[in-house]
Design a protein around this motif. Structure first.
Motif, PDB file in Angstrom:
ATOM      1  N   CYS A  65     -29.379 -10.167  42.791  1.00  0.00           N
ATOM      2  CA  CYS A  65     -29.762 -10.350  41.395  1.00  0.00           C
ATOM      3  C   CYS A  65     -28.568 -10.821  40.565  1.00  0.00           C
ATOM      4  CB  CYS A  65     -30.307  -9.031  40.850  1.00  0.00           C
ATOM      5  SG  CYS A  65     -30.866  -9.148  39.156  1.00  0.00           S
ATOM      6  N   GLY A  66     -28.758 -11.869  39.822  1.00  0.00           N
ATOM      7  CA  GLY A  66     -27.699 -12.365  38.953  1.00  0.00           C
ATOM      8  C   GLY A  66     -26.793 -13.406  39.576  1.00  0.00           C
ATOM      9  N   LEU A  67     -26.942 -13.645  40.869  1.00  0.00           N
ATOM     10  CA  LEU A  67     -26.133 -14.658  41.546  1.00  0.00           C
ATOM     11  C   LEU A  67     -27.044 -15.628  42.291  1.00  0.00           C
ATOM     12  CD1 LEU A  67     -23.231 -12.627  43.226  1.00  0.00           C
ATOM     13  CD2 LEU A  67     -23.001 -14.294  41.406  1.00  0.00           C
ATOM     14  N   THR A  68     -26.566 -16.829  42.451  1.00  0.00           N
ATOM     15  CA  THR A  68     -27.237 -17.798  43.314  1.00  0.00           C
ATOM     16  C   THR A  68     -26.415 -17.873  44.605  1.00  0.00           C
ATOM     17  OG1 THR A  68     -25.936 -19.609  42.397  1.00  0.00           O
ATOM     18  CG2 THR A  68     -28.082 -19.149  41.359  1.00  0.00           C
ATOM     19  N   PRO A  69     -27.008 -18.357  45.693  1.00  0.00           N
ATOM     20  CA  PRO A  69     -26.223 -18.430  46.938  1.00  0.00           C
ATOM     21  C   PRO A  69     -24.995 -19.327  46.805  1.00  0.00           C
ATOM     22  CG  PRO A  69     -28.377 -19.449  47.210  1.00  0.00           C
ATOM     23  CD  PRO A  69     -28.370 -18.805  45.872  1.00  0.00           C
ATOM     24  N   ASP A  70     -25.128 -20.446  46.113  1.00  0.00           N
ATOM     25  CA  ASP A  70     -23.953 -21.309  45.952  1.00  0.00           C
ATOM     26  C   ASP A  70     -22.938 -20.672  45.008  1.00  0.00           C
ATOM     27  OD1 ASP A  70     -25.894 -21.792  43.951  1.00  0.00           O
ATOM     28  OD2 ASP A  70     -25.022 -23.740  43.478  1.00  0.00           O
ATOM     29  N   GLY A  71     -23.400 -19.918  44.021  1.00  0.00           N
ATOM     30  CA  GLY A  71     -22.491 -19.205  43.132  1.00  0.00           C
ATOM     31  C   GLY A  71     -21.714 -18.124  43.865  1.00  0.00           C
ATOM     32  N   TYR A  72     -22.395 -17.398  44.761  1.00  0.00           N
ATOM     33  CA  TYR A  72     -21.735 -16.354  45.555  1.00  0.00           C
ATOM     34  C   TYR A  72     -20.722 -16.978  46.506  1.00  0.00           C
ATOM     35  CZ  TYR A  72     -21.569 -11.678  47.737  1.00  0.00           C
ATOM     36  OH  TYR A  72     -21.187 -10.448  48.196  1.00  0.00           O
ATOM     37  N   ARG A  73     -21.130 -18.071  47.162  1.00  0.00           N
ATOM     38  CA  ARG A  73     -20.202 -18.786  48.044  1.00  0.00           C
ATOM     39  C   ARG A  73     -18.968 -19.247  47.268  1.00  0.00           C
ATOM     40  NH1 ARG A  73     -21.827 -24.596  49.058  1.00  0.00           N
ATOM     41  NH2 ARG A  73     -21.373 -24.516  46.840  1.00  0.00           N
ATOM     42  N   ASP A  74     -19.191 -19.824  46.077  1.00  0.00           N
ATOM     43  CA  ASP A  74     -18.085 -20.339  45.272  1.00  0.00           C
ATOM     44  C   ASP A  74     -17.151 -19.221  44.813  1.00  0.00           C
ATOM     45  OD1 ASP A  74     -19.263 -22.786  45.640  1.00  0.00           O
ATOM     46  OD2 ASP A  74     -20.011 -22.960  43.586  1.00  0.00           O
ATOM     47  N   LEU A  75     -17.726 -18.076  44.438  1.00  0.00           N
ATOM     48  CA  LEU A  75     -16.912 -16.932  44.030  1.00  0.00           C
ATOM     49  C   LEU A  75     -16.016 -16.469  45.180  1.00  0.00           C
ATOM     50  CD1 LEU A  75     -16.250 -14.629  41.993  1.00  0.00           C
ATOM     51  CD2 LEU A  75     -18.127 -13.359  43.058  1.00  0.00           C
ATOM     52  N   LEU A  76     -16.605 -16.304  46.356  1.00  0.00           N
ATOM     53  CA  LEU A  76     -15.814 -15.873  47.519  1.00  0.00           C
ATOM     54  C   LEU A  76     -14.806 -16.935  47.943  1.00  0.00           C
ATOM     55  CD1 LEU A  76     -18.594 -14.109  49.584  1.00  0.00           C
ATOM     56  CD2 LEU A  76     -16.699 -13.023  48.372  1.00  0.00           C
ATOM     57  N   THR A  77     -15.169 -18.192  47.785  1.00  0.00           N
ATOM     58  CA  THR A  77     -14.237 -19.276  48.108  1.00  0.00           C
ATOM     59  C   THR A  77     -13.018 -19.198  47.204  1.00  0.00           C
ATOM     60  OG1 THR A  77     -16.013 -20.720  48.878  1.00  0.00           O
ATOM     61  CG2 THR A  77     -13.955 -21.784  48.234  1.00  0.00           C
ATOM     62  N   SER A 130     -26.248  -6.624  45.425  1.00  0.00           N
ATOM     63  CA  SER A 130     -27.557  -6.171  44.976  1.00  0.00           C
ATOM     64  C   SER A 130     -28.530  -6.193  46.160  1.00  0.00           C
ATOM     65  CB  SER A 130     -28.024  -7.043  43.806  1.00  0.00           C
ATOM     66  OG  SER A 130     -29.207  -6.572  43.248  1.00  0.00           O
ATOM     67  N   TRP A 131     -29.601  -6.971  46.047  1.00  0.00           N
ATOM     68  CA  TRP A 131     -30.564  -7.071  47.153  1.00  0.00           C
ATOM     69  C   TRP A 131     -29.862  -7.533  48.426  1.00  0.00           C
ATOM     70  CZ3 TRP A 131     -31.769 -11.333  50.049  1.00  0.00           C
ATOM     71  CH2 TRP A 131     -32.820 -11.169  50.949  1.00  0.00           C
ATOM     72  N   GLY A 132     -28.891  -8.420  48.292  1.00  0.00           N
ATOM     73  CA  GLY A 132     -28.141  -8.893  49.453  1.00  0.00           C
ATOM     74  C   GLY A 132     -27.358  -7.781  50.130  1.00  0.00           C
ATOM     75  N   GLY A 133     -26.895  -6.803  49.347  1.00  0.00           N
ATOM     76  CA  GLY A 133     -26.217  -5.645  49.918  1.00  0.00           C
ATOM     77  C   GLY A 133     -27.170  -4.803  50.750  1.00  0.00           C
ATOM     78  N   GLN A 134     -28.393  -4.632  50.235  1.00  0.00           N
ATOM     79  CA  GLN A 134     -29.424  -3.903  50.981  1.00  0.00           C
ATOM     80  C   GLN A 134     -29.724  -4.629  52.293  1.00  0.00           C
ATOM     81  OE1 GLN A 134     -31.172  -1.054  50.470  1.00  0.00           O
ATOM     82  NE2 GLN A 134     -32.513  -1.359  52.228  1.00  0.00           N
TER      83      GLN A 134
END
Length: 146
Positions: A65-77, A130-134
């Protein structure tokens, strides 16, 4: 004779271009072997200086929730991958119906990524927000020996 030489060079060039690993940030579709209506869109980051002779850590990042997959990838990058030798993949699975679909994806995906990239299998992380952690937790429970 010129035609044969040109055809030969075309095939050599095409094979070389096809066999090279794509680097940087990109997306790729990944189809399940048992059902092509089920697929994932994978948001990758592969270091620009990728070298198949070196081993890389792998982070599978399930967004929430609150992140997109490309946003999460970019943050970790931005935070991790540019400083370390890390490949990041943030997947989105289409047409999933059960937790088993995610488990099946996970199993197939690891076979694919380990066969196509130089990954240190002892340095693989599945994480999520969030949901991805679950989902990361559920996937770990489904394959505790891996």
């Amino acid at each position: 004779m010129k035609k044969i030489v040109l055809i030969f060079f075309f095939f050599v060039f095409a094979f070389k271009a096809y066999s090279e690993v794509q680097t940087g940030k990109f997306t790729n579709d990944f189809y399940f072997s048992y059902d092509i209506s089920k697929y994932a869109v994978l948001y990758y980051y592969v270091p620009e200086d990728y070298n198949a002779n070196e081993k890389y850590s792998l982070i599978i990042a399930w967004y929430g929730c609150g992140l997109t997959p490309d946003g999460y990838r970019d943050l970790l990058t931005d935070v991790i991958a540019v400083q370390k030798k890390v490949i990041i993949v943030a997947p989105v699975i289409a047409n999933q119906e059960t937790m088993q679909d995610y488990v099946d994806f996970n199993n197939e995906f690891f076979k694919y990524i380990y066969a196509n990239y130089s990954i240190d299998t002892n340095k693989t992380i599945i994480t999520g927000f969030s949901w991805g952690g679950q989902l990361a937790f559920e996937l770990a429970l489904s394959n505790p020996e891996d």
